[in-house]
Design a protein around this motif. Sequence first.
Motif, PDB file in Angstrom:
ATOM      1  N   LYS A   3      94.328  49.789  16.668  1.00 20.22           N
ATOM      2  CA  LYS A   3      92.947  50.192  16.988  1.00 20.22           C
ATOM      3  C   LYS A   3      92.245  50.518  15.682  1.00 20.22           C
ATOM      4  CE  LYS A   3      93.700  52.266  21.490  1.00 20.22           C
ATOM      5  NZ  LYS A   3      93.993  53.571  22.113  1.00 20.22           N
ATOM      6  N   VAL A   4      91.010  50.052  15.551  1.00 17.11           N
ATOM      7  CA  VAL A   4      90.206  50.349  14.351  1.00 17.11           C
ATOM      8  C   VAL A   4      88.793  50.708  14.790  1.00 17.11           C
ATOM      9  CG1 VAL A   4      89.254  49.408  12.206  1.00 17.11           C
ATOM     10  CG2 VAL A   4      91.560  48.756  12.919  1.00 17.11           C
ATOM     11  N   ASN A   5      88.340  51.895  14.409  1.00 19.16           N
ATOM     12  CA  ASN A   5      86.960  52.339  14.678  1.00 19.16           C
ATOM     13  C   ASN A   5      86.541  52.120  16.133  1.00 19.16           C
ATOM     14  OD1 ASN A   5      86.874  52.959  11.982  1.00 19.16           O
ATOM     15  ND2 ASN A   5      85.737  51.133  11.382  1.00 19.16           N
ATOM     16  N   GLY A   6      87.457  52.420  17.039  1.00 17.87           N
ATOM     17  CA  GLY A   6      87.121  52.322  18.464  1.00 17.87           C
ATOM     18  C   GLY A   6      87.358  50.940  19.068  1.00 17.87           C
ATOM     19  N   TYR A   7      87.733  49.968  18.251  1.00 17.66           N
ATOM     20  CA  TYR A   7      88.021  48.618  18.770  1.00 17.66           C
ATOM     21  C   TYR A   7      89.528  48.460  18.971  1.00 17.66           C
ATOM     22  CZ  TYR A   7      83.262  47.289  17.556  1.00 17.66           C
ATOM     23  OH  TYR A   7      81.896  47.221  17.481  1.00 17.66           O
ATOM     24  N   ASN A   8      89.888  47.990  20.147  1.00 20.48           N
ATOM     25  CA  ASN A   8      91.284  47.656  20.404  1.00 20.48           C
ATOM     26  C   ASN A   8      91.508  46.219  19.937  1.00 20.48           C
ATOM     27  OD1 ASN A   8      93.677  46.818  21.473  1.00 20.48           O
ATOM     28  ND2 ASN A   8      93.405  47.872  23.430  1.00 20.48           N
ATOM     29  N   LEU A   9      92.182  46.073  18.801  1.00 22.82           N
ATOM     30  CA  LEU A   9      92.282  44.741  18.191  1.00 22.82           C
ATOM     31  C   LEU A   9      93.171  43.790  18.992  1.00 22.82           C
ATOM     32  CD1 LEU A   9      90.682  46.085  16.011  1.00 22.82           C
ATOM     33  CD2 LEU A   9      92.208  45.140  14.302  1.00 22.82           C
ATOM     34  N   ILE A  54      95.668  45.040   5.257  1.00 28.08           N
ATOM     35  CA  ILE A  54      94.200  44.937   5.260  1.00 28.08           C
ATOM     36  C   ILE A  54      93.744  43.802   6.179  1.00 28.08           C
ATOM     37  CG2 ILE A  54      92.198  44.352   3.840  1.00 28.08           C
ATOM     38  CD1 ILE A  54      93.460  45.849   1.563  1.00 28.08           C
ATOM     39  N   LYS A  55      94.440  42.672   6.089  1.00 34.19           N
ATOM     40  CA  LYS A  55      94.052  41.521   6.932  1.00 34.19           C
ATOM     41  C   LYS A  55      94.151  41.859   8.415  1.00 34.19           C
ATOM     42  CE  LYS A  55      95.414  37.989   3.628  1.00 34.19           C
ATOM     43  NZ  LYS A  55      96.575  37.155   3.285  1.00 34.19           N
ATOM     44  N   LEU A  56      95.110  42.701   8.752  1.00 33.82           N
ATOM     45  CA  LEU A  56      95.233  43.129  10.155  1.00 33.82           C
ATOM     46  C   LEU A  56      94.036  43.977  10.568  1.00 33.82           C
ATOM     47  CD1 LEU A  56      98.933  44.342  10.443  1.00 33.82           C
ATOM     48  CD2 LEU A  56      97.910  42.450  11.712  1.00 33.82           C
ATOM     49  N   LEU A  57      93.637  44.902   9.671  1.00 32.45           N
ATOM     50  CA  LEU A  57      92.574  45.847  10.014  1.00 32.45           C
ATOM     51  C   LEU A  57      91.231  45.161  10.215  1.00 32.45           C
ATOM     52  CD1 LEU A  57      93.367  48.874   7.647  1.00 32.45           C
ATOM     53  CD2 LEU A  57      94.167  48.428   9.968  1.00 32.45           C
ATOM     54  N   ILE A  58      91.010  44.048   9.515  1.00 37.54           N
ATOM     55  CA  ILE A  58      89.725  43.345   9.656  1.00 37.54           C
ATOM     56  C   ILE A  58      89.872  42.145  10.597  1.00 37.54           C
ATOM     57  CG2 ILE A  58      88.888  44.120   7.416  1.00 37.54           C
ATOM     58  CD1 ILE A  58      89.466  41.356   6.313  1.00 37.54           C
ATOM     59  N   ARG A  59      91.001  42.083  11.251  1.00 34.59           N
ATOM     60  CA  ARG A  59      91.301  41.046  12.255  1.00 34.59           C
ATOM     61  C   ARG A  59      91.226  39.628  11.674  1.00 34.59           C
ATOM     62  NH1 ARG A  59      93.055  38.205  15.596  1.00 34.59           N
ATOM     63  NH2 ARG A  59      93.162  38.552  17.847  1.00 34.59           N
ATOM     64  N   GLU A  60      91.676  39.546  10.402  1.00 29.56           N
ATOM     65  CA  GLU A  60      91.789  38.202   9.828  1.00 29.56           C
ATOM     66  C   GLU A  60      93.070  37.566  10.355  1.00 29.56           C
ATOM     67  OE1 GLU A  60      90.742  38.170   5.616  1.00 29.56           O
ATOM     68  OE2 GLU A  60      92.185  36.537   5.366  1.00 29.56           O
ATOM     69  N   ILE A  61      94.060  38.413  10.619  1.00 33.75           N
ATOM     70  CA  ILE A  61      95.288  37.949  11.284  1.00 33.75           C
ATOM     71  C   ILE A  61      95.583  38.914  12.439  1.00 33.75           C
ATOM     72  CG2 ILE A  61      96.302  36.860   9.242  1.00 33.75           C
ATOM     73  CD1 ILE A  61      98.086  39.344   8.934  1.00 33.75           C
ATOM     74  N   ALA A  62      96.423  38.451  13.370  1.00 31.67           N
ATOM     75  CA  ALA A  62      96.830  39.297  14.499  1.00 31.67           C
ATOM     76  C   ALA A  62      98.294  39.675  14.295  1.00 31.67           C
ATOM     77  CB  ALA A  62      96.651  38.535  15.797  1.00 31.67           C
ATOM     78  N   PRO A  63      98.704  40.829  14.809  1.00 33.46           N
ATOM     79  CA  PRO A  63     100.112  41.206  14.638  1.00 33.46           C
ATOM     80  C   PRO A  63     101.023  40.347  15.526  1.00 33.46           C
ATOM     81  CG  PRO A  63      99.010  42.781  16.069  1.00 33.46           C
ATOM     82  CD  PRO A  63      97.953  41.824  15.584  1.00 33.46           C
ATOM     83  N   LYS A  89      84.271  36.660  19.498  1.00 35.51           N
ATOM     84  CA  LYS A  89      82.850  36.932  19.234  1.00 35.51           C
ATOM     85  C   LYS A  89      82.585  38.413  18.904  1.00 35.51           C
ATOM     86  CE  LYS A  89      80.811  37.567  23.839  1.00 35.51           C
ATOM     87  NZ  LYS A  89      81.762  37.693  24.884  1.00 35.51           N
ATOM     88  N   GLU A  90      83.606  39.268  19.109  1.00 34.24           N
ATOM     89  CA  GLU A  90      83.448  40.688  18.776  1.00 34.24           C
ATOM     90  C   GLU A  90      83.911  41.012  17.352  1.00 34.24           C
ATOM     91  OE1 GLU A  90      84.149  42.694  23.170  1.00 34.24           O
ATOM     92  OE2 GLU A  90      85.887  42.086  21.985  1.00 34.24           O
ATOM     93  N   ILE A  91      84.553  40.042  16.691  1.00 35.49           N
ATOM     94  CA  ILE A  91      85.091  40.295  15.346  1.00 35.49           C
ATOM     95  C   ILE A  91      83.987  40.712  14.355  1.00 35.49           C
ATOM     96  CG2 ILE A  91      86.283  39.246  13.368  1.00 35.49           C
ATOM     97  CD1 ILE A  91      88.046  37.751  15.356  1.00 35.49           C
ATOM     98  N   PRO A  92      82.805  40.056  14.359  1.00 37.19           N
ATOM     99  CA  PRO A  92      81.752  40.516  13.440  1.00 37.19           C
ATOM    100  C   PRO A  92      81.327  41.959  13.704  1.00 37.19           C
ATOM    101  CG  PRO A  92      81.244  38.323  14.290  1.00 37.19           C
ATOM    102  CD  PRO A  92      82.414  38.830  15.074  1.00 37.19           C
ATOM    103  N   ASP A  93      81.341  42.393  14.978  1.00 39.29           N
ATOM    104  CA  ASP A  93      80.979  43.784  15.304  1.00 39.29           C
ATOM    105  C   ASP A  93      81.976  44.742  14.665  1.00 39.29           C
ATOM    106  OD1 ASP A  93      79.018  42.685  16.868  1.00 39.29           O
ATOM    107  OD2 ASP A  93      80.178  42.814  18.716  1.00 39.29           O
ATOM    108  N   LEU A  94      83.258  44.421  14.793  1.00 38.91           N
ATOM    109  CA  LEU A  94      84.301  45.246  14.157  1.00 38.91           C
ATOM    110  C   LEU A  94      84.055  45.327  12.652  1.00 38.91           C
ATOM    111  CD1 LEU A  94      87.249  46.520  13.876  1.00 38.91           C
ATOM    112  CD2 LEU A  94      87.975  44.163  13.442  1.00 38.91           C
ATOM    113  N   ARG A  95      83.830  44.161  12.034  1.00 35.56           N
ATOM    114  CA  ARG A  95      83.716  44.116  10.562  1.00 35.56           C
ATOM    115  C   ARG A  95      82.487  44.844  10.059  1.00 35.56           C
ATOM    116  NH1 ARG A  95      85.973  37.953   9.779  1.00 35.56           N
ATOM    117  NH2 ARG A  95      88.096  38.446  10.399  1.00 35.56           N
TER     118      ARG A  95
END
Length: 221
Positions: free
Chosen positions: A60-66, A45-54, A72-78
């Motif tokens: 990729k989540v919802n069109g975002y390449n993590l 889950i932390k990976l999917l919301i970009r709380e941590i990086a692999p 500054k794009e993390i809030p857009d993803l979330r």
Amino acid sequence: MVELRNVSVKYPSGVEALRDVSLTINDRDFVFVVGESGAGKSTLIKLLIREIAPTEGKIKVNGYNLNKLKQKEIPDLRRTIGFVFQDFKLINSMNVYDNVAFVLRSIDAPTKYIRKRVPYVIGLVGLKDKMYAYPNEMSGGEQQRVALARALVNDPKLIIADEPTGNLDPKTSIEIIQLLQGINDCGTTVLMVTHEHELVKRFGGRTILISDGRIILDKEI
Ligand code: ADP
């Protein structure tokens, strides 16, 4: 859509929490993620919301390449993801309406839209008559419904429910999963993490079993 390719996570302590995980969750899927404590579910889950990086691999989540996401794009993803937690995480000093409206106010949604959208989603989770009640006046199941309304209000593409039935009795747990299924039927992708195998067996559907950081099963049950 959620896509992980050969993803591994190694924490600085040396623990390998995920090892070579690949999976695809298509839009409109309903997926259970199950596994023992320590298996790696929270890390996923932390990976999917970009709380941590692999440490390795592509996400990729919802069109975002993590892998390429800027800070500054993390809030857009979330904002494309709605969250539901085991302990509800409602604001006790706010009534149901304000708990849900808070999400839209924080992104400066127009007042007119908030006034229409908030009662609508509260109605969807069956709480129209509790709109002005406070969390401590409600049962656990009702509080989780509020949390579901809050997760839905911004019309996310994906809902991540982390042990949403962990604090609920069996009957209420079933009601919450049925609500999640209804939300899924309307087109939202749902990823539900749980360790309650009995519940998963009862509902069936795509189930991903994680053990010791690896996906050891991914099938319809
Ligand atoms: P689950 O959610 O399935 O219980 P986690 O993803 O929390 O599993 O944990 C997977 C493994 O990673 C466990 O061995 C856990 O102790 C370890 N772990 C989790 N978070 C951290 C962290 N921040 N630092 C070091 N190790 C961690």
